[in-house]
Motif scaffolding. Structure first.
Motif, PDB file in Angstrom:
ATOM      1  N   LEU A   4       0.845  -1.187   0.000  1.00  0.00           N
ATOM      2  CA  LEU A   4       0.000   0.000   0.000  1.00  0.00           C
ATOM      3  C   LEU A   4       0.881   1.237   0.000  1.00  0.00           C
ATOM      4  CD1 LEU A   4      -2.505  -1.151   2.778  1.00  0.00           C
ATOM      5  CD2 LEU A   4      -2.864  -1.251   0.309  1.00  0.00           C
ATOM      6  N   VAL A   5       0.584   2.168  -0.895  1.00  0.00           N
ATOM      7  CA  VAL A   5       1.358   3.404  -0.991  1.00  0.00           C
ATOM      8  C   VAL A   5       0.406   4.585  -0.927  1.00  0.00           C
ATOM      9  CG1 VAL A   5       2.956   4.765  -2.354  1.00  0.00           C
ATOM     10  CG2 VAL A   5       3.136   2.254  -2.355  1.00  0.00           C
ATOM     11  N   GLU A   6       0.526   5.370   0.151  1.00  0.00           N
ATOM     12  CA  GLU A   6      -0.309   6.549   0.327  1.00  0.00           C
ATOM     13  C   GLU A   6       0.352   7.765  -0.308  1.00  0.00           C
ATOM     14  OE1 GLU A   6      -0.633   4.382   4.454  1.00  0.00           O
ATOM     15  OE2 GLU A   6       0.929   4.843   2.992  1.00  0.00           O
ATOM     16  N   SER A   7      -0.471   8.711  -0.720  1.00  0.00           N
ATOM     17  CA  SER A   7       0.019   9.989  -1.231  1.00  0.00           C
ATOM     18  C   SER A   7      -1.052  11.040  -1.018  1.00  0.00           C
ATOM     19  CB  SER A   7       0.362   9.874  -2.724  1.00  0.00           C
ATOM     20  OG  SER A   7      -0.785   9.514  -3.472  1.00  0.00           O
ATOM     21  N   CYS A  97      -3.172   3.972   5.377  1.00  0.00           N
ATOM     22  CA  CYS A  97      -4.107   3.152   4.625  1.00  0.00           C
ATOM     23  C   CYS A  97      -4.011   1.709   5.127  1.00  0.00           C
ATOM     24  CB  CYS A  97      -3.735   3.228   3.144  1.00  0.00           C
ATOM     25  SG  CYS A  97      -4.756   2.252   2.033  1.00  0.00           S
ATOM     26  N   ASN A  98      -5.152   1.032   5.153  1.00  0.00           N
ATOM     27  CA  ASN A  98      -5.191  -0.353   5.609  1.00  0.00           C
ATOM     28  C   ASN A  98      -6.035  -1.179   4.651  1.00  0.00           C
ATOM     29  OD1 ASN A  98      -6.908  -2.508   7.321  1.00  0.00           O
ATOM     30  ND2 ASN A  98      -4.870  -2.317   8.194  1.00  0.00           N
ATOM     31  N   ALA A  99      -5.556  -2.383   4.362  1.00  0.00           N
ATOM     32  CA  ALA A  99      -6.312  -3.343   3.558  1.00  0.00           C
ATOM     33  C   ALA A  99      -6.540  -4.582   4.404  1.00  0.00           C
ATOM     34  CB  ALA A  99      -5.553  -3.704   2.293  1.00  0.00           C
ATOM     35  N   ALA A 100      -7.793  -4.996   4.527  1.00  0.00           N
ATOM     36  CA  ALA A 100      -8.110  -6.100   5.428  1.00  0.00           C
ATOM     37  C   ALA A 100      -8.983  -7.143   4.749  1.00  0.00           C
ATOM     38  CB  ALA A 100      -8.815  -5.571   6.671  1.00  0.00           C
ATOM     39  N   ARG A 101      -8.682  -8.406   5.076  1.00  0.00           N
ATOM     40  CA  ARG A 101      -9.495  -9.504   4.578  1.00  0.00           C
ATOM     41  C   ARG A 101      -9.258 -10.722   5.459  1.00  0.00           C
ATOM     42  NH1 ARG A 101      -8.987 -13.472  -0.229  1.00  0.00           N
ATOM     43  NH2 ARG A 101     -11.144 -14.081  -0.583  1.00  0.00           N
ATOM     44  N   GLY A 103      -9.543 -11.272   8.536  1.00  0.00           N
ATOM     45  CA  GLY A 103      -8.869 -11.039   9.800  1.00  0.00           C
ATOM     46  C   GLY A 103      -7.428 -10.592   9.700  1.00  0.00           C
ATOM     47  N   PHE A 104      -6.921 -10.478   8.483  1.00  0.00           N
ATOM     48  CA  PHE A 104      -5.546 -10.026   8.295  1.00  0.00           C
ATOM     49  C   PHE A 104      -5.543  -8.655   7.646  1.00  0.00           C
ATOM     50  CE2 PHE A 104      -3.316 -13.812   9.533  1.00  0.00           C
ATOM     51  CZ  PHE A 104      -4.223 -14.821   9.312  1.00  0.00           C
ATOM     52  N   GLY A 105      -4.607  -7.811   8.084  1.00  0.00           N
ATOM     53  CA  GLY A 105      -4.531  -6.468   7.541  1.00  0.00           C
ATOM     54  C   GLY A 105      -3.119  -6.090   7.144  1.00  0.00           C
ATOM     55  N   SER A 106      -2.996  -5.205   6.190  1.00  0.00           N
ATOM     56  CA  SER A 106      -1.711  -4.654   5.756  1.00  0.00           C
ATOM     57  C   SER A 106      -1.774  -3.146   5.858  1.00  0.00           C
ATOM     58  CB  SER A 106      -1.410  -5.070   4.311  1.00  0.00           C
ATOM     59  OG  SER A 106      -1.320  -6.465   4.188  1.00  0.00           O
ATOM     60  N   TRP A 107      -0.623  -2.532   6.135  1.00  0.00           N
ATOM     61  CA  TRP A 107      -0.539  -1.094   6.331  1.00  0.00           C
ATOM     62  C   TRP A 107       0.402  -0.454   5.322  1.00  0.00           C
ATOM     63  CZ3 TRP A 107      -3.681   1.205   9.807  1.00  0.00           C
ATOM     64  CH2 TRP A 107      -4.234   0.413  10.817  1.00  0.00           C
ATOM     65  N   GLY A 108       0.064   0.782   4.965  1.00  0.00           N
ATOM     66  CA  GLY A 108       0.984   1.595   4.205  1.00  0.00           C
ATOM     67  C   GLY A 108       1.953   2.298   5.132  1.00  0.00           C
ATOM     68  N   GLN A 109       2.814   3.121   4.541  1.00  0.00           N
ATOM     69  CA  GLN A 109       3.850   3.794   5.336  1.00  0.00           C
ATOM     70  C   GLN A 109       3.348   5.076   5.978  1.00  0.00           C
ATOM     71  OE1 GLN A 109       3.502   4.122   2.125  1.00  0.00           O
ATOM     72  NE2 GLN A 109       3.681   6.330   1.778  1.00  0.00           N
ATOM     73  N   GLY A 110       2.202   5.552   5.545  1.00  0.00           N
ATOM     74  CA  GLY A 110       1.613   6.752   6.115  1.00  0.00           C
ATOM     75  C   GLY A 110       1.960   8.008   5.345  1.00  0.00           C
ATOM     76  N   THR A 111       1.083   8.989   5.457  1.00  0.00           N
ATOM     77  CA  THR A 111       1.321  10.301   4.855  1.00  0.00           C
ATOM     78  C   THR A 111       0.903  11.367   5.852  1.00  0.00           C
ATOM     79  OG1 THR A 111       0.924  11.683   2.887  1.00  0.00           O
ATOM     80  CG2 THR A 111      -0.938  10.373   3.674  1.00  0.00           C
ATOM     81  N   GLN A 112       1.733  12.376   6.002  1.00  0.00           N
ATOM     82  CA  GLN A 112       1.498  13.423   7.007  1.00  0.00           C
ATOM     83  C   GLN A 112       0.488  14.446   6.493  1.00  0.00           C
ATOM     84  OE1 GLN A 112       2.935  13.899  10.256  1.00  0.00           O
ATOM     85  NE2 GLN A 112       1.345  15.477  10.362  1.00  0.00           N
ATOM     86  N   VAL A 113      -0.484  14.729   7.330  1.00  0.00           N
ATOM     87  CA  VAL A 113      -1.427  15.823   7.081  1.00  0.00           C
ATOM     88  C   VAL A 113      -1.287  16.815   8.225  1.00  0.00           C
ATOM     89  CG1 VAL A 113      -3.856  16.481   6.930  1.00  0.00           C
ATOM     90  CG2 VAL A 113      -3.047  14.406   5.773  1.00  0.00           C
ATOM     91  N   THR A 114      -0.982  18.055   7.888  1.00  0.00           N
ATOM     92  CA  THR A 114      -0.833  19.096   8.885  1.00  0.00           C
ATOM     93  C   THR A 114      -1.789  20.228   8.559  1.00  0.00           C
ATOM     94  OG1 THR A 114       1.504  18.558   9.204  1.00  0.00           O
ATOM     95  CG2 THR A 114       0.762  20.702   9.996  1.00  0.00           C
ATOM     96  N   VAL A 115      -2.650  20.535   9.518  1.00  0.00           N
ATOM     97  CA  VAL A 115      -3.614  21.618   9.359  1.00  0.00           C
ATOM     98  C   VAL A 115      -3.190  22.744  10.292  1.00  0.00           C
ATOM     99  CG1 VAL A 115      -6.038  22.283   9.381  1.00  0.00           C
ATOM    100  CG2 VAL A 115      -5.395  19.911   8.880  1.00  0.00           C
ATOM    101  N   SER A 116      -2.783  23.846   9.694  1.00  0.00           N
ATOM    102  CA  SER A 116      -2.238  24.932  10.495  1.00  0.00           C
ATOM    103  C   SER A 116      -2.335  26.234   9.717  1.00  0.00           C
ATOM    104  CB  SER A 116      -0.779  24.655  10.853  1.00  0.00           C
ATOM    105  OG  SER A 116      -0.196  25.758  11.512  1.00  0.00           O
ATOM    106  N   SER A 117      -2.534  27.316  10.459  1.00  0.00           N
ATOM    107  CA  SER A 117      -2.544  28.631   9.830  1.00  0.00           C
ATOM    108  C   SER A 117      -1.163  29.272   9.900  1.00  0.00           C
ATOM    109  CB  SER A 117      -3.581  29.525  10.503  1.00  0.00           C
ATOM    110  OG  SER A 117      -3.334  29.592  11.899  1.00  0.00           O
TER     111      SER A 117
END
Length: 117
Positions: A4-7, A97-101, A103-117
């Protein structure tokens, strides 16, 4: 094994919007059979479910994002999306991101979301 690759993460002002994407792949991987989910983890906090979508496109959302976030999937592209509107400072986190089937799941590496003024 599922990869899984997040963007799509980044810095956005409060009230703004972002769309996250998660591309899935793998040997003998049939995307439509997997439930897909977006989770987030803020510093010092546990990883929590944000939104999920089944292969039949039934969706589920955390109360904190209902009405602001929309999860969708494109089975032809093996991709799941998270449209995030009206972003708040408290939405700041690493989104996974997660993919599940079965009872087993796989994870992506994650992507940072920053909400700031």
């Amino acid at each position: 094994q599922v990869q899984l690759v997040e963007s799509g993460g980044g810095l956005v002002q409060p009230g703004g919007s972002l769309t996250l994407s998660c591309a899935a792949s793998g040997s003998r991987f049939i995307f439509s059979l997997y439930a897909m989910g977006w989770y987030r983890q803020a510093p010092g906090k546990q990883r929590d479910l944000v939104a999920a979508i089944t292969g039949e496109t039934t969706t589920n959302y955390a109360d904190s994002v209902k009405g602001r976030f929309t999860i969708s999937r494109d089975n032809a592209k093996n991709t799941v999306y998270l449209q995030m509107n009206s972003l708040k400072v408290e939405d700041t986190a690493v989104y996974y991101c997660n993919a599940a089937r079965n009872g087993f799941g796989s994870w992506g590496q994650g992507t940072q979301v920053t909400v700031s003024s």
